[in-house]
Design a protein around this motif. Structure first.
Motif, PDB file in Angstrom:
ATOM      1  N   LYS A  93      -4.102 -11.392  -3.961  1.00  0.00           N
ATOM      2  CA  LYS A  93      -4.797 -11.094  -5.218  1.00  0.00           C
ATOM      3  C   LYS A  93      -5.532  -9.752  -5.106  1.00  0.00           C
ATOM      4  CE  LYS A  93      -8.109 -13.128  -8.428  1.00  0.00           C
ATOM      5  NZ  LYS A  93      -9.027 -14.232  -8.685  1.00  0.00           N
ATOM      6  N   ASN A  94      -6.227  -9.549  -4.004  1.00  0.00           N
ATOM      7  CA  ASN A  94      -6.914  -8.272  -3.773  1.00  0.00           C
ATOM      8  C   ASN A  94      -5.919  -7.117  -3.702  1.00  0.00           C
ATOM      9  OD1 ASN A  94      -9.376  -9.536  -3.700  1.00  0.00           O
ATOM     10  ND2 ASN A  94      -9.524  -9.555  -1.482  1.00  0.00           N
ATOM     11  N   LEU A  95      -4.816  -7.355  -3.028  1.00  0.00           N
ATOM     12  CA  LEU A  95      -3.790  -6.326  -2.884  1.00  0.00           C
ATOM     13  C   LEU A  95      -3.181  -5.965  -4.238  1.00  0.00           C
ATOM     14  CD1 LEU A  95      -2.325  -4.609  -0.776  1.00  0.00           C
ATOM     15  CD2 LEU A  95      -0.655  -6.461  -0.561  1.00  0.00           C
ATOM     16  N   GLU A  96      -2.910  -6.967  -5.057  1.00  0.00           N
ATOM     17  CA  GLU A  96      -2.360  -6.716  -6.393  1.00  0.00           C
ATOM     18  C   GLU A  96      -3.324  -5.878  -7.226  1.00  0.00           C
ATOM     19  OE1 GLU A  96      -1.166  -9.244 -10.385  1.00  0.00           O
ATOM     20  OE2 GLU A  96      -1.056 -10.242  -8.443  1.00  0.00           O
ATOM     21  N   SER A  97      -4.597  -6.160  -7.100  1.00  0.00           N
ATOM     22  CA  SER A  97      -5.611  -5.387  -7.816  1.00  0.00           C
ATOM     23  C   SER A  97      -5.600  -3.925  -7.368  1.00  0.00           C
ATOM     24  CB  SER A  97      -6.988  -6.015  -7.581  1.00  0.00           C
ATOM     25  OG  SER A  97      -7.992  -5.216  -8.124  1.00  0.00           O
ATOM     26  N   ILE A  98      -5.472  -3.705  -6.073  1.00  0.00           N
ATOM     27  CA  ILE A  98      -5.431  -2.344  -5.527  1.00  0.00           C
ATOM     28  C   ILE A  98      -4.191  -1.608  -6.040  1.00  0.00           C
ATOM     29  CG2 ILE A  98      -5.119  -1.011  -3.388  1.00  0.00           C
ATOM     30  CD1 ILE A  98      -6.938  -3.186  -2.043  1.00  0.00           C
ATOM     31  N   ILE A  99      -3.051  -2.276  -6.019  1.00  0.00           N
ATOM     32  CA  ILE A  99      -1.810  -1.665  -6.496  1.00  0.00           C
ATOM     33  C   ILE A  99      -1.949  -1.257  -7.961  1.00  0.00           C
ATOM     34  CG2 ILE A  99       0.629  -2.083  -7.047  1.00  0.00           C
ATOM     35  CD1 ILE A  99       0.663  -3.926  -4.500  1.00  0.00           C
ATOM     36  N   LYS A 100      -2.513  -2.141  -8.769  1.00  0.00           N
ATOM     37  CA  LYS A 100      -2.697  -1.834 -10.193  1.00  0.00           C
ATOM     38  C   LYS A 100      -3.640  -0.653 -10.385  1.00  0.00           C
ATOM     39  CE  LYS A 100      -1.698  -6.372 -12.120  1.00  0.00           C
ATOM     40  NZ  LYS A 100      -2.248  -7.574 -12.774  1.00  0.00           N
TER      41      LYS A 100
ATOM     42  N   VAL B 111      -3.825 -16.320   2.155  1.00  0.00           N
ATOM     43  CA  VAL B 111      -2.735 -15.500   1.618  1.00  0.00           C
ATOM     44  C   VAL B 111      -2.972 -15.216   0.143  1.00  0.00           C
ATOM     45  CG1 VAL B 111      -0.261 -15.419   1.103  1.00  0.00           C
ATOM     46  CG2 VAL B 111      -1.038 -16.341   3.265  1.00  0.00           C
ATOM     47  N   ILE B 112      -3.308 -16.236  -0.612  1.00  0.00           N
ATOM     48  CA  ILE B 112      -3.538 -16.075  -2.048  1.00  0.00           C
ATOM     49  C   ILE B 112      -4.659 -15.079  -2.301  1.00  0.00           C
ATOM     50  CG2 ILE B 112      -4.381 -17.260  -4.127  1.00  0.00           C
ATOM     51  CD1 ILE B 112      -2.799 -19.756  -3.091  1.00  0.00           C
ATOM     52  N   SER B 113      -5.752 -15.197  -1.571  1.00  0.00           N
ATOM     53  CA  SER B 113      -6.886 -14.297  -1.737  1.00  0.00           C
ATOM     54  C   SER B 113      -6.517 -12.852  -1.396  1.00  0.00           C
ATOM     55  CB  SER B 113      -8.046 -14.764  -0.857  1.00  0.00           C
ATOM     56  OG  SER B 113      -9.105 -13.857  -0.915  1.00  0.00           O
TER      57      SER B 113
ATOM     58  N   TRP C  53     -10.201   4.049  -3.370  1.00  0.00           N
ATOM     59  CA  TRP C  53     -10.417   4.291  -1.949  1.00  0.00           C
ATOM     60  C   TRP C  53     -11.404   3.270  -1.391  1.00  0.00           C
ATOM     61  CZ3 TRP C  53     -14.773   5.830   0.886  1.00  0.00           C
ATOM     62  CH2 TRP C  53     -14.511   6.153   2.225  1.00  0.00           C
ATOM     63  N   LYS C  54     -12.500   3.036  -2.125  1.00  0.00           N
ATOM     64  CA  LYS C  54     -13.514   2.078  -1.669  1.00  0.00           C
ATOM     65  C   LYS C  54     -12.925   0.677  -1.520  1.00  0.00           C
ATOM     66  CE  LYS C  54     -17.285   4.527  -3.987  1.00  0.00           C
ATOM     67  NZ  LYS C  54     -18.218   4.466  -5.118  1.00  0.00           N
ATOM     68  N   LYS C  55     -12.174   0.254  -2.539  1.00  0.00           N
ATOM     69  CA  LYS C  55     -11.605  -1.095  -2.521  1.00  0.00           C
ATOM     70  C   LYS C  55     -10.547  -1.235  -1.420  1.00  0.00           C
ATOM     71  CE  LYS C  55     -10.065  -4.762  -5.477  1.00  0.00           C
ATOM     72  NZ  LYS C  55     -10.369  -5.384  -6.725  1.00  0.00           N
ATOM     73  N   SER C  56      -9.732  -0.218  -1.235  1.00  0.00           N
ATOM     74  CA  SER C  56      -8.696  -0.306  -0.201  1.00  0.00           C
ATOM     75  C   SER C  56      -9.305  -0.258   1.199  1.00  0.00           C
ATOM     76  CB  SER C  56      -7.641   0.779  -0.391  1.00  0.00           C
ATOM     77  OG  SER C  56      -8.193   2.066  -0.280  1.00  0.00           O
ATOM     78  N   ARG C  57     -10.423   0.407   1.336  1.00  0.00           N
ATOM     79  CA  ARG C  57     -11.128   0.432   2.616  1.00  0.00           C
ATOM     80  C   ARG C  57     -11.687  -0.955   2.954  1.00  0.00           C
ATOM     81  NH1 ARG C  57     -16.519   3.281   3.144  1.00  0.00           N
ATOM     82  NH2 ARG C  57     -17.066   2.709   5.247  1.00  0.00           N
ATOM     83  N   LEU C  58     -12.248  -1.618   1.966  1.00  0.00           N
ATOM     84  CA  LEU C  58     -12.733  -2.989   2.175  1.00  0.00           C
ATOM     85  C   LEU C  58     -11.582  -3.938   2.504  1.00  0.00           C
ATOM     86  CD1 LEU C  58     -15.420  -3.316  -0.652  1.00  0.00           C
ATOM     87  CD2 LEU C  58     -15.809  -3.264   1.826  1.00  0.00           C
ATOM     88  N   PHE C  59     -10.456  -3.737   1.802  1.00  0.00           N
ATOM     89  CA  PHE C  59      -9.285  -4.563   2.061  1.00  0.00           C
ATOM     90  C   PHE C  59      -8.817  -4.393   3.508  1.00  0.00           C
ATOM     91  CE2 PHE C  59      -4.696  -5.295   2.136  1.00  0.00           C
ATOM     92  CZ  PHE C  59      -4.640  -6.584   1.640  1.00  0.00           C
ATOM     93  N   CYS C  60      -8.868  -3.184   3.994  1.00  0.00           N
ATOM     94  CA  CYS C  60      -8.494  -2.901   5.377  1.00  0.00           C
ATOM     95  C   CYS C  60      -9.360  -3.725   6.340  1.00  0.00           C
ATOM     96  CB  CYS C  60      -8.652  -1.402   5.652  1.00  0.00           C
ATOM     97  SG  CYS C  60      -8.117  -0.891   7.283  1.00  0.00           S
ATOM     98  N   SER C  61     -10.641  -3.809   6.064  1.00  0.00           N
ATOM     99  CA  SER C  61     -11.541  -4.617   6.899  1.00  0.00           C
ATOM    100  C   SER C  61     -11.152  -6.094   6.854  1.00  0.00           C
ATOM    101  CB  SER C  61     -12.983  -4.456   6.439  1.00  0.00           C
ATOM    102  OG  SER C  61     -13.409  -3.135   6.609  1.00  0.00           O
TER     103      SER C  61
END
Length: 116
Positions: A99-106, A94-96, A10-18
Motif C-alpha cells: 500500500k505504501n509502495l503504491e502510494s509512492i508510485i502514484k 505485505v499488504i501494508s 523523496w521524504k516518503k520513499s526515504r521512510l519506506f526504505c527504513s
C-alpha cells in the motif's frame, strides 16, 4: 533544478526504505545475500534516483531518473510477493508495504507528469 529534500516523494520513499530495512532484518540469515540485499538495494534506489534526478539541468533528465525510481518500486513489489510466498513476511506486512509502495508510485507518476 529541484530541492529534493523538499519533495514529498523523496521524504516518503526515504521512510519506506527504513521500513524495508526493518522488515528484512527479520529474514533468515541465508537470505542476507539474496532477497534482503535485493530489497534493500532497490529501496535505496528510489530516493537516491529522485535526489540524483533533481540535480539535473533539464526536466527531461529528471523524468528519466523518476522512471528509474518507478522501476525500482516495481522490482520491490515483485520481491515482496516472493518473500511472502516463501513465508519470510506475513500477509499483513505485505499488504501494508504494498500500500505504501503504491502510494509512492502514484506520487512519482503524478510529479513526473508535471515536468513535461
Amino acid at each position: 533544478m529541484h530541492r529534493f529534500k523538499d519533495l514529498e516523494i523523496w521524504k516518503k520513499s526515504r521512510l519506506f526504505c527504513s521500513e524495508i530495512y526493518s522488515i528484512t532484518s527479520k529474514f533468515p540469515e541465508s537470505e542476507k545475500f539474496g532477497l534482503v540485499n535485493q530489497l534493500r538495494r532497490a529501496s535505496v534506489s528510489i530516493p537516491s534516483n529522485i535526489a540524483e534526478g533533481s540535480s539535473r539541468n533539464s526536466n527531461k533528465d529528471f523524468t528519466r531518473f523518476l522512471q528509474i525510481a518507478i522501476g525500482s518500486a516495481y522490482e520491490i513489489e515483485t520481491q515482496l510477493l516472493i518473500a511472502s510466498d516463501l513465508k519470510f513476511i506475513n500477509q499483513q506486512e505485505v499488504i501494508s508495504l504494498l500500500k505504501n509502495l503504491e502510494s509512492i508510485i502514484k506520487m512519482i507518476s503524478k510529479f513526473k507528469s508535471t515536468l513535461k
